[in-house]
Scaffold this motif. Structure first.
Motif, PDB file in Angstrom:
ATOM      1  N   PRO A  84      73.871  -4.306  58.113  1.00 15.07           N
ATOM      2  CA  PRO A  84      72.670  -3.538  57.691  1.00 15.07           C
ATOM      3  C   PRO A  84      72.715  -4.256  55.829  1.00 15.07           C
ATOM      4  O   PRO A  84      73.538  -4.753  55.661  1.00 15.07           O
ATOM      5  CB  PRO A  84      72.307  -2.474  57.087  1.00 15.07           C
ATOM      6  N   ARG A  85      71.175  -5.223  55.290  1.00 12.25           N
ATOM      7  CA  ARG A  85      70.893  -5.330  54.284  1.00 12.25           C
ATOM      8  C   ARG A  85      69.983  -4.388  53.737  1.00 12.25           C
ATOM      9  O   ARG A  85      68.271  -4.872  54.476  1.00 12.25           O
ATOM     10  CB  ARG A  85      70.700  -7.046  54.378  1.00 12.25           C
ATOM     11  N   VAL A  86      70.032  -3.729  52.651  1.00 10.66           N
ATOM     12  CA  VAL A  86      68.978  -3.325  52.535  1.00 10.66           C
ATOM     13  C   VAL A  86      68.926  -3.406  51.058  1.00 10.66           C
ATOM     14  O   VAL A  86      69.929  -3.516  50.225  1.00 10.66           O
ATOM     15  CB  VAL A  86      69.606  -1.821  52.452  1.00 10.66           C
ATOM     16  N   SER A  87      67.307  -3.389  50.668  1.00 11.74           N
ATOM     17  CA  SER A  87      67.112  -3.603  49.180  1.00 11.74           C
ATOM     18  C   SER A  87      66.161  -2.553  48.984  1.00 11.74           C
ATOM     19  O   SER A  87      65.439  -2.286  49.402  1.00 11.74           O
ATOM     20  CB  SER A  87      66.917  -4.936  49.530  1.00 11.74           C
ATOM     21  N   MET A  88      66.008  -2.806  47.515  1.00 11.34           N
ATOM     22  CA  MET A  88      64.463  -1.878  46.973  1.00 11.34           C
ATOM     23  C   MET A  88      63.427  -3.146  46.420  1.00 11.34           C
ATOM     24  O   MET A  88      64.109  -3.641  45.195  1.00 11.34           O
ATOM     25  CB  MET A  88      65.184  -1.359  46.081  1.00 11.34           C
ATOM     26  N   ARG A  89      62.246  -2.628  46.555  1.00  6.52           N
ATOM     27  CA  ARG A  89      61.647  -3.773  45.787  1.00  6.52           C
ATOM     28  C   ARG A  89      60.906  -2.167  44.957  1.00  6.52           C
ATOM     29  O   ARG A  89      60.260  -1.370  45.806  1.00  6.52           O
ATOM     30  CB  ARG A  89      60.670  -3.921  46.835  1.00  6.52           C
ATOM     31  N   LEU A  90      61.039  -2.744  43.319  1.00  6.63           N
ATOM     32  CA  LEU A  90      59.911  -2.067  43.138  1.00  6.63           C
ATOM     33  C   LEU A  90      58.363  -1.681  42.151  1.00  6.63           C
ATOM     34  O   LEU A  90      57.870  -0.885  42.052  1.00  6.63           O
ATOM     35  CB  LEU A  90      60.434  -1.794  41.614  1.00  6.63           C
ATOM     36  N   SER A  91      58.158  -3.469  42.748  1.00  9.09           N
ATOM     37  CA  SER A  91      56.539  -3.842  42.657  1.00  9.09           C
ATOM     38  C   SER A  91      55.701  -3.831  43.688  1.00  9.09           C
ATOM     39  O   SER A  91      56.818  -4.551  44.612  1.00  9.09           O
ATOM     40  CB  SER A  91      56.318  -4.607  41.436  1.00  9.09           C
ATOM     41  N   PRO A  92      54.421  -3.115  44.028  1.00  7.59           N
ATOM     42  CA  PRO A  92      54.127  -2.380  43.455  1.00  7.59           C
ATOM     43  C   PRO A  92      55.013  -0.858  43.909  1.00  7.59           C
ATOM     44  O   PRO A  92      55.800  -0.608  44.762  1.00  7.59           O
ATOM     45  CB  PRO A  92      53.058  -2.046  43.993  1.00  7.59           C
ATOM     46  N   PRO A  93      54.788  -0.128  42.377  1.00  8.37           N
ATOM     47  CA  PRO A  93      55.492   1.190  42.721  1.00  8.37           C
ATOM     48  C   PRO A  93      54.627   1.808  43.901  1.00  8.37           C
ATOM     49  O   PRO A  93      53.138   1.490  44.373  1.00  8.37           O
ATOM     50  CB  PRO A  93      55.607   1.638  41.351  1.00  8.37           C
ATOM     51  N   TRP A  94      55.407   3.086  44.287  1.00 18.49           N
ATOM     52  CA  TRP A  94      55.324   3.798  45.585  1.00 18.49           C
ATOM     53  C   TRP A  94      54.269   4.614  44.589  1.00 18.49           C
ATOM     54  O   TRP A  94      54.242   4.631  43.239  1.00 18.49           O
ATOM     55  CB  TRP A  94      56.587   4.935  46.195  1.00 18.49           C
ATOM     56  N   THR A  95      53.291   5.516  45.773  1.00 17.63           N
ATOM     57  CA  THR A  95      52.606   6.212  45.434  1.00 17.63           C
ATOM     58  C   THR A  95      52.183   7.294  46.690  1.00 17.63           C
ATOM     59  O   THR A  95      52.880   7.264  47.793  1.00 17.63           O
ATOM     60  CB  THR A  95      50.885   5.679  45.385  1.00 17.63           C
ATOM     61  N   THR A  96      52.299   8.208  45.944  1.00 19.67           N
ATOM     62  CA  THR A  96      51.803   9.880  47.117  1.00 19.67           C
ATOM     63  C   THR A  96      50.353   9.167  48.291  1.00 19.67           C
ATOM     64  O   THR A  96      50.705   9.769  49.698  1.00 19.67           O
ATOM     65  CB  THR A  96      51.491  10.606  46.504  1.00 19.67           C
ATOM     66  N   ASP A  97      49.755   8.210  47.915  1.00 19.37           N
ATOM     67  CA  ASP A  97      49.184   7.671  49.149  1.00 19.37           C
ATOM     68  C   ASP A  97      49.562   7.159  50.101  1.00 19.37           C
ATOM     69  O   ASP A  97      48.715   6.974  51.184  1.00 19.37           O
ATOM     70  CB  ASP A  97      47.687   6.119  48.338  1.00 19.37           C
ATOM     71  N   TRP A  98      50.825   6.660  50.048  1.00 21.16           N
ATOM     72  CA  TRP A  98      51.675   6.194  51.003  1.00 21.16           C
ATOM     73  C   TRP A  98      52.442   7.518  52.276  1.00 21.16           C
ATOM     74  O   TRP A  98      52.471   6.923  53.234  1.00 21.16           O
ATOM     75  CB  TRP A  98      52.347   4.716  50.387  1.00 21.16           C
TER      76      TRP A  98
END
Length: 173
Positions: A84-98
């Motif tokens: 595994p290679r797991v990374s985080m993306r903060l943009s665009p920010p998460w929304t409850t619409d997802w």
């Protein structure tokens, strides 16, 4: 194995790995999968290198469960035989619409009010926002917020004025 058969097998393996990632449960609300939350942004399986790149967007940039989720995703990938290679993306920010419809239904079944729409209106130059939050137990919209933060930063503590039961609300973003 023919080239077409090898490609089909690779696609099937990639689909299985992606589903394993999407099926990982949220450690704070274990009735929700990462797919229900809509935080999986990308899954790429590299059959040649034997690795899987996963990009996640946490519900909050300071979410305390982010590291646990990344570890659970990595474990799910390893269980499928990949690195595994797991990374985080903060943009665009998460929304409850997802969040998926199924995720919202699961929250309600679990006793947590799912995020709803925010009604906005204007009064004498001010913008007012009112959230109508239904009680997940009795369905009444006659509820009040007790605390802006509940057991986790993504939830608020509320009380139903009809059945008098306290409940969590998954806050809309």
């Amino acid at each position: 194995m023919t080239t077409d058969a090898a490609k089909a097998a690779a696609r099937a393996g990639a689909t299985q790995v992606e589903q394993a990632v999407r099926d990982v449960l949220d450690p704070e609300i274990p009735v929700l999968s990462l797919d229900d939350l809509g935080i999986v942004r990308d899954v790429e399986v590299d059959e040649v290198a034997g690795c899987v790149d996963v990009v996640l967007t946490p519900t909050y940039s300071g979410c305390p469960a982010t590291e646990v989720i990344a570890g659970d995703v990595a474990a799910a990938i390893r269980a499928q035989g990949y690195e595994p290679r797991v990374s985080m993306r903060l943009s665009p920010p998460w929304t409850t619409d997802w969040m998926t419809k199924r995720g919202r239904e699961r929250l309600a079944e679990f006793g947590i009010a799912p995020p709803g729409r925010v009604e906005t209106g204007r009064v004498e130059g001010l913008t007012l926002s009112v959230r109508r939050v239904r009680c997940p137990r009795c369905g009444s919209a006659d509820t009040e917020e007790i605390s802006r933060f509940g057991s986790t930063p993504c939830k608020a503590l509320r009380r139903c004025l009809a059945c008098r039961e306290p409940f969590d609300e998954f806050k809309p973003l």
